[in-house]
Structures are given as C-alpha cells and as structure tokens.
Design an enzyme around this catalytic site. Structure first.
Site, PDB file in Angstrom:
ATOM      1  N   LYS A   9       0.839  -1.201   0.000  1.00 46.21           N
ATOM      2  CA  LYS A   9       0.000   0.000   0.000  1.00 46.21           C
ATOM      3  C   LYS A   9       0.880   1.261   0.000  1.00 46.21           C
ATOM      4  CE  LYS A   9      -3.632  -2.291   2.771  1.00 46.21           C
ATOM      5  NZ  LYS A   9      -4.556  -2.057   3.912  1.00 46.21           N
ATOM      6  N   TYR A  49     -12.141  -2.315  -2.968  1.00 49.02           N
ATOM      7  CA  TYR A  49     -12.655  -2.336  -1.598  1.00 49.02           C
ATOM      8  C   TYR A  49     -14.179  -2.349  -1.534  1.00 49.02           C
ATOM      9  CZ  TYR A  49      -8.036  -1.777   0.567  1.00 49.02           C
ATOM     10  OH  TYR A  49      -6.753  -1.974   1.013  1.00 49.02           O
ATOM     11  N   ASN A 112      -1.280  -0.309   7.480  1.00 51.91           N
ATOM     12  CA  ASN A 112      -0.767  -1.650   7.772  1.00 51.91           C
ATOM     13  C   ASN A 112       0.036  -2.280   6.618  1.00 51.91           C
ATOM     14  OD1 ASN A 112      -2.908  -2.303   6.151  1.00 51.91           O
ATOM     15  ND2 ASN A 112      -4.097  -3.365   7.727  1.00 51.91           N
ATOM     16  N   HIS A 115      -1.818  -5.339   1.528  1.00 49.07           N
ATOM     17  CA  HIS A 115      -3.102  -6.008   1.328  1.00 49.07           C
ATOM     18  C   HIS A 115      -2.801  -7.411   0.827  1.00 49.07           C
ATOM     19  CE1 HIS A 115      -7.105  -7.007  -0.174  1.00 49.07           C
ATOM     20  NE2 HIS A 115      -6.449  -7.554  -1.190  1.00 49.07           N
ATOM     21  N   GLU A 126      -9.674 -10.243  -7.473  1.00 45.99           N
ATOM     22  CA  GLU A 126      -8.689  -9.161  -7.344  1.00 45.99           C
ATOM     23  C   GLU A 126      -7.600  -9.258  -8.423  1.00 45.99           C
ATOM     24  OE1 GLU A 126      -9.510  -8.664  -2.544  1.00 45.99           O
ATOM     25  OE2 GLU A 126      -7.553  -9.403  -3.177  1.00 45.99           O
TER      26      GLU A 126
HETATM   27  P1  IDP Z   1      -7.315  -7.082   5.796  1.00 46.91           P
HETATM   28  O1  IDP Z   1      -6.512  -6.060   5.029  1.00 46.91           O
HETATM   29  O2  IDP Z   1      -6.544  -7.678   6.943  1.00 46.91           O
HETATM   30  O3  IDP Z   1      -7.920  -8.129   4.889  1.00 46.91           O
HETATM   31  P2  IDP Z   1      -9.992  -5.945   5.959  1.00 46.91           P
HETATM   32  O4  IDP Z   1     -10.971  -6.243   7.038  1.00 46.91           O
HETATM   33  O5  IDP Z   1     -10.233  -6.541   4.615  1.00 46.91           O
HETATM   34  O6  IDP Z   1      -8.534  -6.316   6.504  1.00 46.91           O
HETATM   35  O7  IDP Z   1      -9.923  -4.358   5.822  1.00 46.91           O
HETATM   36  C1  IDP Z   1      -9.294  -3.762   4.714  1.00 46.91           C
HETATM   37  C2  IDP Z   1      -8.420  -2.649   5.209  1.00 46.91           C
HETATM   38  O8  IDP Z   1      -9.241  -1.636   5.792  1.00 46.91           O
HETATM   39  C3  IDP Z   1      -7.442  -3.038   6.327  1.00 46.91           C
HETATM   40  O9  IDP Z   1      -6.228  -3.572   5.822  1.00 46.91           O
HETATM   41  C4  IDP Z   1      -7.217  -1.718   7.037  1.00 46.91           C
HETATM   42  O10 IDP Z   1      -6.234  -0.931   6.346  1.00 46.91           O
HETATM   43  C5  IDP Z   1      -8.568  -1.039   6.894  1.00 46.91           C
HETATM   44  N1  IDP Z   1      -9.369  -1.246   8.100  1.00 46.91           N
HETATM   45  C6  IDP Z   1      -9.997  -2.393   8.482  1.00 46.91           C
HETATM   46  N2  IDP Z   1     -10.660  -2.237   9.648  1.00 46.91           N
HETATM   47  C7  IDP Z   1     -10.445  -0.944   9.991  1.00 46.91           C
HETATM   48  C8  IDP Z   1     -10.867  -0.148  11.114  1.00 46.91           C
HETATM   49  O11 IDP Z   1     -11.574  -0.617  12.012  1.00 46.91           O
HETATM   50  N3  IDP Z   1     -10.445   1.151  11.133  1.00 46.91           N
HETATM   51  C9  IDP Z   1      -9.666   1.690  10.151  1.00 46.91           C
HETATM   52  N4  IDP Z   1      -9.246   0.988   9.093  1.00 46.91           N
HETATM   53  C10 IDP Z   1      -9.625  -0.314   9.016  1.00 46.91           C
HETATM   54 MG    MG Z   2      -9.342  -7.910   3.362  1.00 44.72          MG
END
Ligand code: IDP
Ligand code: MG
Length: 150
Positions: A9, A49, A112, A115, A126
């Site tokens: 990212k 997304y 983080n 992805h 994807e």
């Molecule tokens: P993942 O990346 O571990 O699969 P997902 O639930 O698919 O997690 O969420 C996509 C992205 O959205 C996450 O990587 C994170 O950057 C962001 N995200 C997920 N939950 C939250 C939240 O509660 N607050 C802010 N950002 C979030």
């Molecule tokens: Mg995800």
C-alpha cells in the site's frame, strides 16, 4: 499452484518497504508471477474495496489507497492465499505477532503496509481487477525440487 493478490500500500511504498515485503514472500518459497507499480484511481480503489463500502472507515481507505503509488503483485505457491495471509498477520498491527509483516513493520490499522486476498474467490476477482491475463507469467524456477517434495 495457487495464486493470490498482494499489494504494498502507499505507506509501504513511501517507507521504502517494497523490497522487504517482496523479500519475505520470496524467502518463504512463493513466486512472483506479476508485479507492477500503479497509481490507483477512485474507480479501481472502490472496486477493490467494494466489500467494505458500508464500513465507517471506507472513505478513508479509498482516499488513502489513491493517495500514492502501490505495488501490485500476483503471488504463487501451494496454498498461496493462506500462506500469504499468515505471513501478513492480523488486520490490526497491534494484535499481529512479531514475525509477521504487519507485526514487524506497522503499528496503525489504517497504515498496515500490505493487502492480501482473504480467500480463493477474492484472489481470483482481485487478480482479474488488477492484471490482464497476458501480464501473469507462470514460470518454474530451478529451486522447485528444493521447495516441494512433489
Ligand atoms: P485485511 O486487510 O486484513 O484483509 P480488511 O478487514 O479486509 O482487513 O480491511 C481492509 C483494510 O481496511 C485493512 O487492511 C485496514 O487498512 C482497513 N481497516 C480495516 N478495519 C479498519 C478499522 O476498524 N479502522 C480503520 N481501518 C480499518
Ligand atoms: Mg481484506
């Protein structure tokens, strides 16, 4: 071989962590079958997304992912989806153990670093969203018999 979609990212690119992420994937024995830097537009980001469209963090997520270049990859190997999710760690880096990409390299859930697809079905959609068929190069390296018994 199974395929998954991985993306460094904008935070990972800005922090110079592309090589670190690619290196961890390669060291595990996974293969890079496609790799490209992309500046995602709103349309690509919202398709990617779409499952999160109703979430409170959706706007911030799309806005961040379109804020700078990302490095998109197709990664291949036996059980690639689950193996890569294990390497990446938990969504919230604070709860992600040391040894994982997020547990070693990140601290904030909204920054983080990577992805990775969460299922075979999302990997397929994807990969099709980010890459054309001609961009995915299936190749077997000389390391194959040292990575897999059969
Ligand atoms: P993942 O990346 O571990 O699969 P997902 O639930 O698919 O997690 O969420 C996509 C992205 O959205 C996450 O990587 C994170 O950057 C962001 N995200 C997920 N939950 C939250 C939240 O509660 N607050 C802010 N950002 C979030
Ligand atoms: Mg995800």
């Amino acid at each position: 071989m199974d395929h998954t979609f991985v993306m460094v990212k904008p935070d990972g690119v800005a922090r110079g962590l592309v090589g670190e992420v690619v290196s961890r994937l390669e060291r595990r024995g996974l293969r890079i079958s496609a790799l490209r830097m992309v500046l995602p537009d709103e349309d690509l980001a919202s398709r990617h997304y779409s499952a999160h469209a109703k979430k409170p963090f959706y706007r911030d997520l799309v806005s961040f992912i379109t804020s700078g270049p990302v490095v998109a990859m197709v990664v291949s190997g036996d059980s690639a989806v689950d193996v890569v999710r294990g390497l990446v760690g938990a969504t919230d880096p604070k709860g992600s153990p040391p040894g994982t990409i997020r547990g070693d390299l990140a601290i904030d859930i909204g920054r983080n670093v990577v992805h990775a697809s969460d299922s075979a079905a999302s990997a397929a959609s994807e990969i099709a969203l980010w890459f054309g068929e001609g961009e995915i190069i299936e190749h077997v390296t000389a390391a194959q018999p040292y990575l897999y018994e059969r």
